[in-house]
Enzyme design. Sequence first.
Site, PDB file in Angstrom:
ATOM      1  N   SER A 118      52.148 -39.791  36.020  1.00 59.47           N
ATOM      2  CA  SER A 118      50.897 -40.286  35.436  1.00 59.47           C
ATOM      3  C   SER A 118      50.359 -39.302  34.408  1.00 59.47           C
ATOM      4  CB  SER A 118      49.856 -40.514  36.529  1.00 59.47           C
ATOM      5  OG  SER A 118      49.699 -39.362  37.298  1.00 59.47           O
ATOM      6  N   HIS A 139      55.566 -46.209  33.990  1.00 62.94           N
ATOM      7  CA  HIS A 139      54.338 -45.892  34.723  1.00 62.94           C
ATOM      8  C   HIS A 139      53.694 -47.147  35.289  1.00 62.94           C
ATOM      9  CE1 HIS A 139      50.063 -44.042  34.744  1.00 62.94           C
ATOM     10  NE2 HIS A 139      50.664 -43.851  35.889  1.00 62.94           N
ATOM     11  N   GLU A 151      53.372 -49.041  31.768  1.00 67.46           N
ATOM     12  CA  GLU A 151      53.444 -48.292  30.502  1.00 67.46           C
ATOM     13  C   GLU A 151      54.872 -47.754  30.361  1.00 67.46           C
ATOM     14  OE1 GLU A 151      49.026 -46.378  29.762  1.00 67.46           O
ATOM     15  OE2 GLU A 151      50.305 -45.370  31.208  1.00 67.46           O
ATOM     16  N   ASN A 189      45.311 -43.976  31.595  1.00 60.60           N
ATOM     17  CA  ASN A 189      44.615 -42.838  32.211  1.00 60.60           C
ATOM     18  C   ASN A 189      43.715 -42.108  31.224  1.00 60.60           C
ATOM     19  OD1 ASN A 189      45.503 -43.273  34.769  1.00 60.60           O
ATOM     20  ND2 ASN A 189      47.269 -41.906  34.605  1.00 60.60           N
TER      21      ASN A 189
HETATM   22  N1  CAA Z   1      51.744 -56.440  48.478  1.00 57.21           N
HETATM   23  C1  CAA Z   1      51.599 -57.701  48.030  1.00 57.21           C
HETATM   24  N2  CAA Z   1      50.395 -58.241  47.707  1.00 57.21           N
HETATM   25  C2  CAA Z   1      49.304 -57.487  47.888  1.00 57.21           C
HETATM   26  C3  CAA Z   1      49.373 -56.146  48.334  1.00 57.21           C
HETATM   27  C4  CAA Z   1      50.656 -55.637  48.651  1.00 57.21           C
HETATM   28  N3  CAA Z   1      50.842 -54.383  49.086  1.00 57.21           N
HETATM   29  N4  CAA Z   1      48.110 -55.642  48.386  1.00 57.21           N
HETATM   30  C5  CAA Z   1      47.279 -56.617  47.973  1.00 57.21           C
HETATM   31  N5  CAA Z   1      48.005 -57.732  47.664  1.00 57.21           N
HETATM   32  C6  CAA Z   1      47.486 -59.009  47.163  1.00 57.21           C
HETATM   33  C7  CAA Z   1      46.586 -59.667  48.181  1.00 57.21           C
HETATM   34  O1  CAA Z   1      47.365 -60.441  49.069  1.00 57.21           O
HETATM   35  C8  CAA Z   1      45.688 -60.500  47.300  1.00 57.21           C
HETATM   36  O2  CAA Z   1      46.368 -61.698  46.930  1.00 57.21           O
HETATM   37  P1  CAA Z   1      45.566 -63.052  46.485  1.00 57.21           P
HETATM   38  O3  CAA Z   1      44.880 -62.731  45.193  1.00 57.21           O
HETATM   39  O4  CAA Z   1      46.640 -64.066  46.353  1.00 57.21           O
HETATM   40  O5  CAA Z   1      44.607 -63.327  47.600  1.00 57.21           O
HETATM   41  C9  CAA Z   1      45.504 -59.651  46.064  1.00 57.21           C
HETATM   42  O6  CAA Z   1      46.632 -58.763  46.065  1.00 57.21           O
HETATM   43  C10 CAA Z   1      44.225 -58.851  46.052  1.00 57.21           C
HETATM   44  O7  CAA Z   1      44.158 -58.070  47.231  1.00 57.21           O
HETATM   45  P2  CAA Z   1      42.882 -57.996  48.216  1.00 57.21           P
HETATM   46  O8  CAA Z   1      42.277 -59.370  48.422  1.00 57.21           O
HETATM   47  O9  CAA Z   1      43.301 -57.239  49.430  1.00 57.21           O
HETATM   48  O10 CAA Z   1      41.871 -57.052  47.495  1.00 57.21           O
HETATM   49  P3  CAA Z   1      40.790 -57.283  46.345  1.00 57.21           P
HETATM   50  O11 CAA Z   1      40.737 -58.654  45.820  1.00 57.21           O
HETATM   51  O12 CAA Z   1      39.566 -56.648  46.874  1.00 57.21           O
HETATM   52  O13 CAA Z   1      41.410 -56.359  45.184  1.00 57.21           O
HETATM   53  C11 CAA Z   1      42.325 -54.424  44.202  1.00 57.21           C
HETATM   54  C12 CAA Z   1      41.786 -55.037  45.461  1.00 57.21           C
HETATM   55  C13 CAA Z   1      43.612 -55.135  43.802  1.00 57.21           C
HETATM   56  C14 CAA Z   1      42.630 -52.960  44.532  1.00 57.21           C
HETATM   57  C15 CAA Z   1      41.259 -54.573  43.050  1.00 57.21           C
HETATM   58  O14 CAA Z   1      40.033 -54.095  43.481  1.00 57.21           O
HETATM   59  C16 CAA Z   1      41.677 -53.829  41.809  1.00 57.21           C
HETATM   60  O15 CAA Z   1      42.503 -54.295  41.025  1.00 57.21           O
HETATM   61  N6  CAA Z   1      41.074 -52.629  41.589  1.00 57.21           N
HETATM   62  C17 CAA Z   1      41.375 -51.793  40.422  1.00 57.21           C
HETATM   63  C18 CAA Z   1      42.621 -51.015  40.684  1.00 57.21           C
HETATM   64  C19 CAA Z   1      42.981 -50.148  39.521  1.00 57.21           C
HETATM   65  O16 CAA Z   1      42.293 -50.009  38.513  1.00 57.21           O
HETATM   66  N7  CAA Z   1      44.125 -49.487  39.655  1.00 57.21           N
HETATM   67  C20 CAA Z   1      44.619 -48.597  38.646  1.00 57.21           C
HETATM   68  C21 CAA Z   1      44.489 -47.210  39.139  1.00 57.21           C
HETATM   69  S1  CAA Z   1      45.100 -46.059  37.946  1.00 57.21           S
HETATM   70  C22 CAA Z   1      46.690 -45.857  38.368  1.00 57.21           C
HETATM   71  O17 CAA Z   1      47.203 -46.380  39.291  1.00 57.21           O
HETATM   72  C23 CAA Z   1      47.483 -44.996  37.448  1.00 57.21           C
HETATM   73  C24 CAA Z   1      47.475 -43.568  37.697  1.00 57.21           C
HETATM   74  O18 CAA Z   1      48.362 -42.945  37.170  1.00 57.21           O
HETATM   75  C25 CAA Z   1      46.451 -42.831  38.422  1.00 57.21           C
END
Ligand code: CAA
Length: 282
Positions: A118, A139, A151, A189
């Site tokens: 990252s 990424h 990415e 990021n």
């Molecule tokens: N496998 C398969 N499906 C999954 C899963 C998994 N491990 N985890 C969740 N899902 C699915 C759920 O089944 C659900 O499906 P439906 O839409 O069909 O119902 C969907 O994903 C959403 O999950 P939840 O209902 O449990 O959760 P939510 O709706 O509250 O969303 C979240 C949670 C997806 C985390 C959302 O809040 C989100 O997108 N947040 C932002 C996350 C973000 O910005 N991430 C980037 C971080 S930066 C990074 O990663 C890079 C780095 O280098 C640091």
Amino acid sequence: MSQRTIGVVGAGTMGQGIAQVLITGGFPVQLYDVADEQLGRAQAAIDKGLGKLVAKEKLGEAEKGEAMARLELTTSLEALRGCEVIVEAAPEQPALKEKLFRDLSRLSHDAILASNTSSLSLTRLAAVCERPERVVGMHFFNPVPVLKLVEVIRAEQTSDATVARIEELTRQLGKTPVAIADSPGFAVNRLLIPMINEAAFLLQEGAASAEDIDQSMKLGAAHPMGPLQLADLIGLDVCLAIMEVLQEGFGDPKYRPCPLLRRMVAAGYLGRKSGRGFHIYQ
Ligand code: CAA
């Protein structure tokens, strides 16, 4: 080993998610980690992740079984010999990654070596490899099974063919690639982590509570979660490390890490993974 076999190095949160989308996409996977227990945890987490898809009727029970059968766990790097692509998702420690890339490039001369880093420079990683033109960034975003972006980061040495294959693989996984140069923080990021850092400044100044800062961005900017909740998901140590990379990479004081963020990392309040970050987790 099938020609399509993909190696995944590191069975932490990101490695688990990457392995899950690969086996769901039909690719046999060799998942490598130094620790047997971590591999066991990864297998259980992937099984649970696929279980969610079955519960939502996005995947049949038989397809889940077939996908799990494509997953092989190993503590021997040697098992990755012959993989077409190896995706590295080891901890963000430069010396560790450089050693892994050096070893992998000797082991699998023809493989594309893709790093999920990252923050580290792909150009530096490529420089330690025997075939630097086959090194690239791939990424993913957390949670990997849910977020659609990858990415694709081009080191100075990366060839067009390597970029094209990784973009193709990304699409085969149902995700969307964006091409980006090897610049500190890449695209996401560089935008996301300074926002989180600024949220930590707001909290440090006592301008608003953690709950209200998160609520502001959820309701006022339609973010799925607030910046401090997101920091807890990513890990405060990871956020701090990325701010340091931005500060060092650009030499610009606007990227100075918030002192509160530093203190929390020093205290071990790393977010969800440690049970406490900007919020408390059971
Ligand atoms: N496998 C398969 N499906 C999954 C899963 C998994 N491990 N985890 C969740 N899902 C699915 C759920 O089944 C659900 O499906 P439906 O839409 O069909 O119902 C969907 O994903 C959403 O999950 P939840 O209902 O449990 O959760 P939510 O709706 O509250 O969303 C979240 C949670 C997806 C985390 C959302 O809040 C989100 O997108 N947040 C932002 C996350 C973000 O910005 N991430 C980037 C971080 S930066 C990074 O990663 C890079 C780095 O280098 C640091």
